[in-house]
Write a protein that holds these residues in place. Structure first.
Motif, PDB file in Angstrom:
ATOM      1  N   UNK A   1      58.093 117.038  68.738  1.00 18.17           N
ATOM      2  CA  UNK A   1      58.026 116.903  69.951  1.00 18.17           C
ATOM      3  C   UNK A   1      58.780 118.631  70.286  1.00 18.17           C
ATOM      4  N   UNK A   2      59.459 119.359  69.527  1.00 15.97           N
ATOM      5  CA  UNK A   2      60.060 120.351  70.387  1.00 15.97           C
ATOM      6  C   UNK A   2      58.704 121.364  69.817  1.00 15.97           C
ATOM      7  N   UNK A   3      57.738 121.551  69.027  1.00 17.22           N
ATOM      8  CA  UNK A   3      56.952 122.462  68.573  1.00 17.22           C
ATOM      9  C   UNK A   3      55.659 121.964  69.526  1.00 17.22           C
ATOM     10  N   UNK A   4      55.681 120.798  70.019  1.00 14.47           N
ATOM     11  CA  UNK A   4      54.684 119.927  71.098  1.00 14.47           C
ATOM     12  C   UNK A   4      55.073 120.985  71.984  1.00 14.47           C
ATOM     13  N   UNK A   5      55.560 121.715  72.650  1.00 14.67           N
ATOM     14  CA  UNK A   5      56.456 121.831  74.232  1.00 14.67           C
ATOM     15  C   UNK A   5      56.953 120.535  74.703  1.00 14.67           C
ATOM     16  N   UNK A   6      56.314 119.613  73.880  1.00 15.29           N
ATOM     17  CA  UNK A   6      57.126 118.130  74.855  1.00 15.29           C
ATOM     18  C   UNK A   6      58.749 118.382  74.883  1.00 15.29           C
ATOM     19  N   UNK A   7      58.953 119.580  76.393  1.00 14.81           N
ATOM     20  CA  UNK A   7      60.809 119.928  76.590  1.00 14.81           C
ATOM     21  C   UNK A   7      61.765 118.378  76.369  1.00 14.81           C
ATOM     22  N   UNK A   8      61.115 117.263  77.418  1.00 15.11           N
ATOM     23  CA  UNK A   8      61.758 116.320  77.950  1.00 15.11           C
ATOM     24  C   UNK A   8      61.818 115.485  76.174  1.00 15.11           C
ATOM     25  N   UNK A   9      60.951 114.888  76.096  1.00 11.31           N
ATOM     26  CA  UNK A   9      61.024 113.689  74.836  1.00 11.31           C
ATOM     27  C   UNK A   9      61.817 114.370  73.697  1.00 11.31           C
ATOM     28  N   UNK A  10      61.559 116.000  73.166  1.00 12.42           N
ATOM     29  CA  UNK A  10      63.149 116.781  72.452  1.00 12.42           C
ATOM     30  C   UNK A  10      64.410 116.813  72.826  1.00 12.42           C
ATOM     31  N   UNK A  11      64.403 116.938  74.118  1.00 13.98           N
ATOM     32  CA  UNK A  11      66.167 116.636  74.675  1.00 13.98           C
ATOM     33  C   UNK A  11      66.559 114.851  74.510  1.00 13.98           C
ATOM     34  N   UNK A  12      65.640 114.261  74.739  1.00 10.17           N
ATOM     35  CA  UNK A  12      66.223 113.184  74.860  1.00 10.17           C
ATOM     36  C   UNK A  12      66.201 112.569  73.247  1.00 10.17           C
ATOM     37  N   UNK A  13      65.650 112.922  72.550  1.00 12.40           N
ATOM     38  CA  UNK A  13      65.659 113.023  70.726  1.00 12.40           C
ATOM     39  C   UNK A  13      66.666 113.332  70.884  1.00 12.40           C
TER      40      UNK A  13
END
Length: 841
Positions: free
Chosen positions: A782-794
């Protein structure tokens, strides 16, 4: 009598020991005034004394000039400056003016000159020396007048002014004494507040450090345990590393508090030459993770919302301090206001920190950012917000506060916009620099996730290393490739099935082969505050957290190539054969630094003061470097360095490293002026000590900056994610430039969906290891893909489970994660479709 006069003189020395040098100013002013007043006061044609007082006056002008030009004095004469100034004031003020007044028979000019003389004397001396100078100067002037005048007489108008003269001396000293007492009281209160503030701020890091030490004590076996029972299992080793990481973070946090406070007290300016381009969202997230919360409850109160990330140019550490201050202020009233929530929003070239606490009264808001203005907080100095203002203005922005008592307080930090052209020019320049430095370097990417390998290869694409860029899908394959071909850099994932990154690095370092000294960079989604220490202990040279944008990745590669091999490691042999002379009056500090040096195989000679340094250099030529504390009794470090540089001996050019607890600009300037080559702040970081000495003995003379502070994980909370905060648009734009949007759709999105499903299955059976594996992969993806909200939640879910075996306690956390993943999937597809159409057009 002589003892009494010496005692009075010491009061004069103490009076001029601190503060601005008023004597230099008086010297310049006196030289100009004596020259001008000679013509302004006496211009009558029949005034023969216009010429007769010239010798006395020229002598006074010369004395004043010498006093005013102190900076040009030879160093060997400067210690006598205060004594010289005493004689200058005695001659030029009471003696000269009384003598000229007597010779002229009094008069308005003589009376006014005497008043001026007394006023300056009161300003430049304490009351004891004022009285002494007046009495001695008047007596000497009267004696000279009587001896050089045929018919001496005392002017009546001068005698008539004696009560007024006495009033000037007595009244002036009384007022000055009162002012001094007020200043002393103000300084005392400020010092008490400053000490209280530092003590208050240091309680939390010290408590965290104490907790870490207690945790280590619980894990360690009993002192009397046998060798068999004293062994630690892998889980206990991991616990020790976790406690170690938290302890290191606590120490780092304490040092940051002290540094920030002292920088603000001394108004130390930020060095704009060190500014670099930073992501506002990444720095905000880093601050929220690294902040030392008082409790898990306080950590749960802080949330981050990134509506639109932006780039600003500044100093990362300084801005982290700003955010720490604002978070601390927002959480200050958490106990009486338990409903307090703190939200940090990134959007529109602004970062806003808002809390729903008690608010700030309008009359307090006006002076909120002034130094030593505290909002009713015990133990506070009010320096924190003044520091925030200074940092933001140094960045070219500003900070302001809005508040409604009983409702909210919001701090808004505005940053100057950086245009797309400037960002692109910076990116191209950084890529060009990396391409030049890394030309011909062979790099091995070790990563079990094929999508991550592909993303890393794309980021390194501009380096044109196609023939020198290899991939390994697991640890065993990496070992086989490292046994067949020589590489310059290994980019190592730490968490892999089979042989993990730690095991691979250990085998590379301890088994003979062509790549035993290859630079290894840990590249992982594991929390940096947990993995960094293990990675460096395991023989790695650098550490990068996933996700990592292109430029930070290139910068990390360049750094390990430029630093000496093993610069980040502490294994024996770093300074083998080097003779180091260490001077510190503190036996504890000396023992600690000597242990670092001996661990690197250096031959260390320890001494306690500066004179012993010179004695050792004189008796034992051949030292490779001198490490000396600045503040020691007798001859201190500055004096020792100055003596070394001016000794004329063969060892006059030996590298000298300063150790000190004070990092203010004056201390650094003084060390540089004394001829020192590097400057290290106590407590000394071992890696920085090694790096500094290795570079100095190699002849470069340049020390590297200290490593980035480790991060602190946040507890799992489930904030609401607005639509505009789902994606990191800047990262996606970089993928568009790299031509990776198609891969994003075909590889990233299906894999993220699969990982969410795998997490659901593992969580349903409470399988901790499978859940950790799924979260770890999803975090990096998620971090690499620019999915920042999902990254922060994970990340908020992954870290507590990894660190403390804590499953998420928020209700319906898995359903929320799945919902965010679905929204992220749709947002990414919409973005890719839009950008693909625009590129086609």
């Amino acid at each position: 009598m002589i003892k009494y006069l010496a005692k009075v003189y010491r009061h004069y020395e103490d009076y001029h020991a601190y503060g601005p040098n008023r004597l230099k100013v008086m010297g310049i002013l006196g030289a100009l005034g004596y020259s001008a007043f000679h013509f302004f006061r006496y211009t009558r044609p029949h005034d023969t004394l216009l010429v007769e007082d010239v010798p006395f006056r020229l002598f006074g002008v010369a004395l004043f000039l010498l006093m005013g030009l102190r900076d040009f004095w030879p160093e060997r004469l400067k210690p006598y400056y205060i004594r010289f100034s005493y004689l200058v004031l005695l001659y030029c003020l009471p003696f000269f003016n009384v003598l000229i007044g007597l010779q002229r028979g009094g008069g308005i000019a003589s009376i006014s000159n005497t008043f001026i003389c007394l006023c300056f004397l009161v300003l430049l001396t304490d009351w004891r020396n004022t009285v002494l100078m007046v009495l001695v100067g008047t007596a000497l002037a009267s004696g000279v007048y009587v001896l050089t005048t045929t018919n001496p007489h005392i002017p009546r108008d001068l005698v008539a002014q004696l009560p007024a003269f006495a009033m000037v001396v007595i009244g002036g000293n009384m007022f000055k004494s009162s002012t001094d007492r007020i200043d002393a009281e103000r300084k005392l209160r400020a010092t008490q507040a400053l000490a209280g503030s530092i003590a208050h701020e240091m309680r939390h890091p010290l408590a965290q450090l104490k907790h870490s030490l207690e945790g280590m004590q619980e894990v360690l076996p009993a002192p009397g345990a046998s060798r068999q029972t004293a062994r630690l299992d892998p889980q206990e080793v991991q616990q020790l590393y976790r406690h170690l990481a938290r302890g290191e973070q606590a120490v780092q946090r304490g040092l940051q508090v002290i540094s920030m406070t002292l920088d603000e007290v001394s108004a130390r300016p930020l060095d704009a030459t060190t500014f670099r381009y930073l992501s506002a969202a990444e720095v905000v997230q880093q601050a929220v993770e690294e902040y030392s919360y008082d409790s898990d409850e306080a950590r749960d109160k802080v949330s981050v919302s990134v509506a639109e990330d932006f780039t600003f140019k500044g100093d990362e550490t300084a801005y982290l301090f700003v955010l720490f201050n604002l978070i601390k202020n927002a959480l200050y009233y958490l106990t009486p206001y338990p409903q307090t929530q703190v939200s940090i929003t990134v959007a529109d070239q602004q970062v806003k920190v808002r809390d729903n606490g008690p608010g700030i009264a309008p009359d307090v808001l006006k002076g909120l950012f002034e130094p030593f203005r505290s909002i009713g907080k015990s133990g506070g100095t009010g320096l924190g917000l003044a520091y925030c203002k200074r940092v933001m203005r140094a960045f070219g922005g500003d900070i302001e506060c809005r508040s409604v008592p009983g409702q909210y307080t919001e701090f808004m930090m505005r940053f100057p916009a950086i245009g797309e052209k400037e960002r692109e020019e910076h990116r191209l320049a950084a890529v060009a620099q990396a391409r030049t430095l890394l030309a011909g370097k062979r790099i091995l990417i070790v990563e079990d996730d094929p999508v991550q390998r592909m993303a890393t290869r794309q980021k390194l694409g501009p380096l044109a290393l196609t023939a020198d860029l290899d991939e390994a899908e697991d640890g065993q394959v990496a070992l086989d490739m490292l046994g067949r071909r020589t590489y310059h850099i290994v980019l190592m994932d730490l968490n892999m099935p089979g042989l993990d990154g730690y095991t691979v690095a250990d085998k590379v370092r301890n088994e003979a082969g062509p790549n035993q000294d290859v630079r290894i960079i840990a590249y992982t989604s594991e929390p940096s505050h947990l993995a960094r220490a293990k990675a460096l202990k395991g023989g790695m040279d650098g550490f990068i957290s996933k996700p990592c944008a292109q430029l930070p990745l290139l910068a990390a590669l360049q750094q390990v190539v430029q630093q000496p091999r093993g610069a980040a490691r502490t294994e024996p042999g770093r300074l083998a054969g080097r003779r180091i002379l260490l001077a510190d009056d503190s036996a504890f500090n000396r023992k600690a630094v000597a242990a670092y040096l001996r661990n690197a195989a250096a031959d260390v000679i320890e001494v306690e003061h500066g004179q012993a340094v010179l004695d050792q250099l004189q008796a034992n030529d051949g030292f490779d470097a001198v490490v000396v504390d600045l503040h020691m009794p007798g001859m201190d470090g500055l004096e020792a360095a100055h003596a070394i540089r001016h000794s004329g001996e063969p060892w006059a050019a030996v590298p000298v490293v300063a150790l000190t607890a004070h990092s203010d600009e004056e201390a650094v300037a003084a060390a540089r002026a004394a001829g020192m080559d590097a400057f290290l702040v106590k407590p000394v970081d071992s890696a920085l000590l090694y790096e500094t000495l290795v570079r100095l003995v190699a002849g470069t003379g340049k020390a590297l900056p200290p490593p980035e502070p480790p991060a602190v994980a946040a507890r799992p909370v489930v904030p609401e994610i607005p639509e505009e905060g789902l994606l990191n648009v800047q990262r996606l734009e970089s993928y568009r430039r790299l031509g990776m949007l198609e891969e994003l759709l075909t590889d990233y999105l299906p894999e993220m969906s699969r990982l969410v499903g795998a997490l659901q299955d593992a969580a349903a059976s409470q399988d901790r290891q499978r859940s950790l594996d799924a979260l770890h992969s999803l975090l990096g993806m998620s971090g690499e893909a620019g999915a920042q909200a999902l990254y922060q939640l994970v990340r908020r879910l992954y870290v507590p489970l990894l660190e403390r075996d804590e499953w998420p306690d928020a209700p319906a956390w898995l359903e929320h994660l799945q919902a965010v993943a679905v929204r992220t999937d749709a947002a990414l597809k919409a973005y890719c479709a839009t950008e693909t159409r625009s590129d086609g057009a």
